[in-house]
Design a protein around this motif. Structure first.
Motif, PDB file in Angstrom:
ATOM      1  N   ASN A  40     -10.298 -26.864  -4.958  1.00  0.00           N
ATOM      2  CA  ASN A  40     -10.157 -26.700  -6.448  1.00  0.00           C
ATOM      3  C   ASN A  40     -10.031 -25.245  -6.527  1.00  0.00           C
ATOM      4  N   THR A  41      -9.768 -24.396  -5.863  1.00  0.00           N
ATOM      5  CA  THR A  41      -9.806 -22.958  -6.009  1.00  0.00           C
ATOM      6  C   THR A  41      -8.261 -22.427  -5.618  1.00  0.00           C
ATOM      7  N   VAL A  42      -7.687 -21.782  -6.395  1.00  0.00           N
ATOM      8  CA  VAL A  42      -6.516 -20.986  -6.001  1.00  0.00           C
ATOM      9  C   VAL A  42      -6.838 -19.474  -6.060  1.00  0.00           C
ATOM     10  N   LEU A  43      -6.571 -18.684  -4.941  1.00  0.00           N
ATOM     11  CA  LEU A  43      -7.038 -17.349  -4.695  1.00  0.00           C
ATOM     12  C   LEU A  43      -5.802 -16.524  -4.992  1.00  0.00           C
ATOM     13  N   VAL A  44      -5.627 -15.535  -5.805  1.00  0.00           N
ATOM     14  CA  VAL A  44      -4.611 -14.415  -5.825  1.00  0.00           C
ATOM     15  C   VAL A  44      -4.931 -13.262  -5.493  1.00  0.00           C
ATOM     16  N   GLY A  45      -4.123 -12.496  -4.708  1.00  0.00           N
ATOM     17  CA  GLY A  45      -4.478 -11.151  -4.199  1.00  0.00           C
ATOM     18  C   GLY A  45      -3.214 -10.186  -4.100  1.00  0.00           C
ATOM     19  N   GLY A  46      -3.604  -8.972  -3.717  1.00  0.00           N
ATOM     20  CA  GLY A  46      -2.298  -8.285  -3.589  1.00  0.00           C
ATOM     21  C   GLY A  46      -2.432  -7.411  -2.182  1.00  0.00           C
ATOM     22  N   PHE A  47      -1.448  -6.688  -1.825  1.00  0.00           N
ATOM     23  CA  PHE A  47      -1.420  -5.847  -0.749  1.00  0.00           C
ATOM     24  C   PHE A  47      -1.275  -4.600  -1.336  1.00  0.00           C
ATOM     25  N   SER A  48      -1.081  -4.320  -2.646  1.00  0.00           N
ATOM     26  CA  SER A  48      -0.807  -2.979  -3.261  1.00  0.00           C
ATOM     27  C   SER A  48      -2.108  -2.135  -3.166  1.00  0.00           C
ATOM     28  N   LYS A  49      -3.313  -2.728  -3.101  1.00  0.00           N
ATOM     29  CA  LYS A  49      -4.456  -1.844  -2.947  1.00  0.00           C
ATOM     30  C   LYS A  49      -4.966  -1.270  -1.457  1.00  0.00           C
ATOM     31  N   SER A  50      -5.692  -2.428  -1.051  1.00  0.00           N
ATOM     32  CA  SER A  50      -6.265  -2.004   0.388  1.00  0.00           C
ATOM     33  C   SER A  50      -4.951  -1.933   1.701  1.00  0.00           C
ATOM     34  N   TYR A  51      -4.085  -2.604   1.287  1.00  0.00           N
ATOM     35  CA  TYR A  51      -2.952  -2.627   2.101  1.00  0.00           C
ATOM     36  C   TYR A  51      -1.740  -1.738   1.950  1.00  0.00           C
ATOM     37  N   SER A  52      -1.829  -1.019   1.045  1.00  0.00           N
ATOM     38  CA  SER A  52      -0.845   0.226   0.555  1.00  0.00           C
ATOM     39  C   SER A  52       0.576  -0.267   0.702  1.00  0.00           C
ATOM     40  N   SER A  53       0.744  -1.501   0.119  1.00  0.00           N
ATOM     41  CA  SER A  53       2.178  -1.935   0.174  1.00  0.00           C
ATOM     42  C   SER A  53       2.501  -3.185  -0.878  1.00  0.00           C
ATOM     43  N   ASP A  94      -2.443   4.013   3.738  1.00  0.00           N
ATOM     44  CA  ASP A  94      -1.259   4.788   3.100  1.00  0.00           C
ATOM     45  C   ASP A  94      -0.951   5.871   4.086  1.00  0.00           C
ATOM     46  N   LEU A  95      -1.995   6.328   4.837  1.00  0.00           N
ATOM     47  CA  LEU A  95      -1.857   7.625   5.684  1.00  0.00           C
ATOM     48  C   LEU A  95      -1.959   7.174   6.914  1.00  0.00           C
ATOM     49  N   ASP A  96      -1.977   5.837   7.517  1.00  0.00           N
ATOM     50  CA  ASP A  96      -2.419   5.492   8.852  1.00  0.00           C
ATOM     51  C   ASP A  96      -0.779   5.652   9.691  1.00  0.00           C
ATOM     52  N   ARG A  97      -1.113   6.685  10.826  1.00  0.00           N
ATOM     53  CA  ARG A  97      -0.104   6.842  11.605  1.00  0.00           C
ATOM     54  C   ARG A  97       0.820   5.549  12.369  1.00  0.00           C
ATOM     55  N   GLU A  98      -0.292   4.756  12.816  1.00  0.00           N
ATOM     56  CA  GLU A  98       0.143   3.408  13.416  1.00  0.00           C
ATOM     57  C   GLU A  98       1.138   2.373  12.415  1.00  0.00           C
ATOM     58  N   ILE A  99       0.773   2.494  11.218  1.00  0.00           N
ATOM     59  CA  ILE A  99       1.329   1.588  10.066  1.00  0.00           C
ATOM     60  C   ILE A  99       2.637   2.527   9.763  1.00  0.00           C
ATOM     61  N   ILE A 100       2.601   3.677   9.513  1.00  0.00           N
ATOM     62  CA  ILE A 100       3.722   4.348   8.934  1.00  0.00           C
ATOM     63  C   ILE A 100       4.701   4.339  10.174  1.00  0.00           C
ATOM     64  N   GLU A 101       4.527   4.287  11.333  1.00  0.00           N
ATOM     65  CA  GLU A 101       5.315   4.204  12.486  1.00  0.00           C
ATOM     66  C   GLU A 101       5.943   2.871  12.676  1.00  0.00           C
ATOM     67  N   ALA A 102       5.445   1.796  12.024  1.00  0.00           N
ATOM     68  CA  ALA A 102       5.941   0.646  12.211  1.00  0.00           C
ATOM     69  C   ALA A 102       7.131   0.142  11.385  1.00  0.00           C
ATOM     70  N   VAL A 103       7.555   1.365  10.509  1.00  0.00           N
ATOM     71  CA  VAL A 103       8.635   0.894   9.403  1.00  0.00           C
ATOM     72  C   VAL A 103       9.844   1.366  10.110  1.00  0.00           C
ATOM     73  N   PRO A 104      10.045   2.375  10.691  1.00  0.00           N
ATOM     74  CA  PRO A 104      11.758   2.701  11.029  1.00  0.00           C
ATOM     75  C   PRO A 104      12.349   1.525  11.860  1.00  0.00           C
ATOM     76  N   ALA A 133       1.905  -4.389   9.959  1.00  0.00           N
ATOM     77  CA  ALA A 133       1.273  -3.379  10.947  1.00  0.00           C
ATOM     78  C   ALA A 133      -0.099  -3.279  10.152  1.00  0.00           C
ATOM     79  N   GLY A 134      -0.273  -3.638   9.031  1.00  0.00           N
ATOM     80  CA  GLY A 134      -1.646  -3.583   8.328  1.00  0.00           C
ATOM     81  C   GLY A 134      -2.474  -4.877   9.049  1.00  0.00           C
ATOM     82  N   PHE A 135      -1.943  -5.852   9.084  1.00  0.00           N
ATOM     83  CA  PHE A 135      -2.799  -7.103   9.898  1.00  0.00           C
ATOM     84  C   PHE A 135      -3.581  -6.606  11.172  1.00  0.00           C
ATOM     85  N   ASP A 136      -2.597  -6.043  11.868  1.00  0.00           N
ATOM     86  CA  ASP A 136      -2.956  -5.615  13.289  1.00  0.00           C
ATOM     87  C   ASP A 136      -3.926  -4.490  13.329  1.00  0.00           C
TER      88      ASP A 136
END
Ligand code: PLP
Length: 428
Positions: free
Chosen positions: A263-276, A75-85, A314-317
């Motif tokens: 036989n496994t379905v995995l669910v997860g979210g970006f709203s925690k570690s990826y702040s999105s 959430d505070l990472d400059r590289e990620i913030i700068e990918a938005v505009p 940007a979070g993946f990078d």
């Protein structure tokens, strides 16, 4: 008509209003403890006026924030913030098509990168995990039987209730007990079986013994559905060169345990570690194609904002280049807190070393005081009050992120030490 006011009698002009809403009074009584805390406690329903790193300002008080789920500090990472505009320039703020109508190519890019990261067959992204549970669990369960972890997250529970309303049966198995699941599955004759459970638990901070549950599910021909909201981004594949026991790449619980997606379905979210604001389901292409025509959030829901799609990419990078160093720091800070608790003799259910550390209070009626004490000592945590948790588990939850500082951790441990000395916490 306002659906919230069926019981309100409109008084004649000038007369005071008379509220006749017994259903509202009933609900307020059911959640009385929480309702009082919400209305009176500085650490509930707070307005945060400003942030500076992991320090937050509430009114005129600055506090160290241990209530954030931004585990990697994205959430505070400059590289990620700068990918938005640039993404906003290209796509506007919000496409507003449902996904079935049309998806910006960013979605294709996210699903491709996510599928590679998780090492699964395919993946589908939707706005939130809640959307996924509400829509996907009923589809996978059909009119069969759901085996539900008794301590599953409320959003899983609610998804199962929707499934029940459509004809599914629900059987509960004991928390962390694959043998009980085995016994229930052995006794069941329904051929359509879905097992629903959490990955890393949002209160205890511990992962389940996933290989044991997966083996039981496979043995009985059941599909295993796992919500790893808190593990994704934090735990990942184990390697000889790993930077911490969390493993590498943050590619979630299945890879962390070296299990497979059979036989496994995995669910997860970006709203925690990826702040999105975005969530995913990792599943075979056959299921993904079915969901694209049957899951209401794909058909009807508004999509995630473009800014969130940009911060995921940007979070993946950043995850590829710096994620393992961030996880090493997250592990170091979490270990400092856990070792501090051990030295103080304070109990926590956390056995895993992961950054979710619940600290139960000795007497559940003291949660108000304990929370105020922490607040006044500059520490912000999540209060786990009744009925959010059972009365014997009332306490507070500390979450570390890679950008918390050692100074903040020292302030946290000092405040906890003082509470322990006053006998407010449970001894280990
Ligand atoms: C285990 C678990 N599942 C689901 C959710 C909800 O996720 P979302 O906000 O993506 O709906 C949470 C949020 O706290 C969670 O802890």
């Amino acid at each position: 008509m306002n659906p919230l006011s069926p019981g309100v009698v409109q008084p004649p002009a000038g007369a005071p209003s008379v509220r006749r809403t017994p259903w509202l009074d009933h609900w307020l009584e059911v959640v009385q403890d929480l309702s009082i805390l919400r209305a009176t406690h500085p650490m509930m329903d707070a307005v945060i006026d400003e942030v500076d790193g992991r320090m937050i300002r509430v009114g005129d008080r600055w506090l160290a924030d241990f209530a954030s789920c931004n585990y990697l500090g994205f959430d505070l990472d400059r590289e990620i913030i700068e990918a938005v505009p640039a993404a906003l320039d290209a796509w506007g703020t919000h496409p507003s098509w449902s996904r079935l109508l049309g998806s910006p190519v960013l979605y294709e890019q996210i699903e491709e990168r996510l599928t590679e990261l998780l090492g699964c067959e395919d993946s589908l992204v939707l706005p939130t995990i809640t959307h996924i549970h509400m829509s996907v669990i009923p589809l996978l369960a059909a009119s069969g039987t759901i085996f539900l972890d008794a301590r599953a997250h409320k959003t899983i529970y609610d998804g199962c209730q929707v499934a029940k309303s459509r004809g599914a049966a629900i059987r509960r198995f004991n928390f962390e007990d694959p043998d009980h699941l085995d016994a229930l599955l052995s006794a069941e004759r329904d051929p359509t079986r879905l097992v629903c459970m959490d990955g890393v638990n949002s209160m205890t901070g511990n992962p389940p013994d996933l290989p044991a549950f997966a083996a039981v599910a496979r043995r009985h021909g059941a599909l295993l559905y796992v919500d790893d909201a808190h593990g994704f981004g934090v735990i990942g594949e184990r390697r000889a060169d790993e930077t911490s026991p969390y493993g590498m790449r943050g590619n979630s619980i299945v890879r962390h345990f070296g299990d497979t997606y059979d036989n496994t379905v995995l669910v997860g979210g970006f709203s925690k570690s990826y702040s999105s604001l975005l969530a995913f389901i990792a599943c075979p292409t056959e299921i993904k194609d079915m969901l694209k025509v049957a899951a209401p959030p794909y058909l009807y829901s508004g999509p995630s904002p473009v800014a969130s799609l940009a911060t995921v990419l940007a979070g993946f990078d950043v995850n590829e280049r710096r994620g393992d160093a961030l996880r090493a720091e997250l592990h170091r800070l979490s270990r400092r807190v856990l070792e501090g608790l051990r030295e103080l003799g304070v109990a926590t259910p956390n056995r895993s070393g992961l950054p979710i550390i619940e600290i139960p209070v000795r007497d559940h009626t003291r949660i108000d005081f304990v929370g105020r004490f922490l607040f006044e000592n500059g520490v912000y945590v999540t209060l786990a009050a009744y009925p959010l948790v059972p009365k014997d588990e009332v306490g507070f939850r500390v979450q570390l992120t890679a950008v918390n500082t050692d100074e903040e951790v020292s302030a946290l441990l000092a405040a906890i030490g003082e509470l322990a000395a006053r006998g407010e916490l449970r001894p280990a």
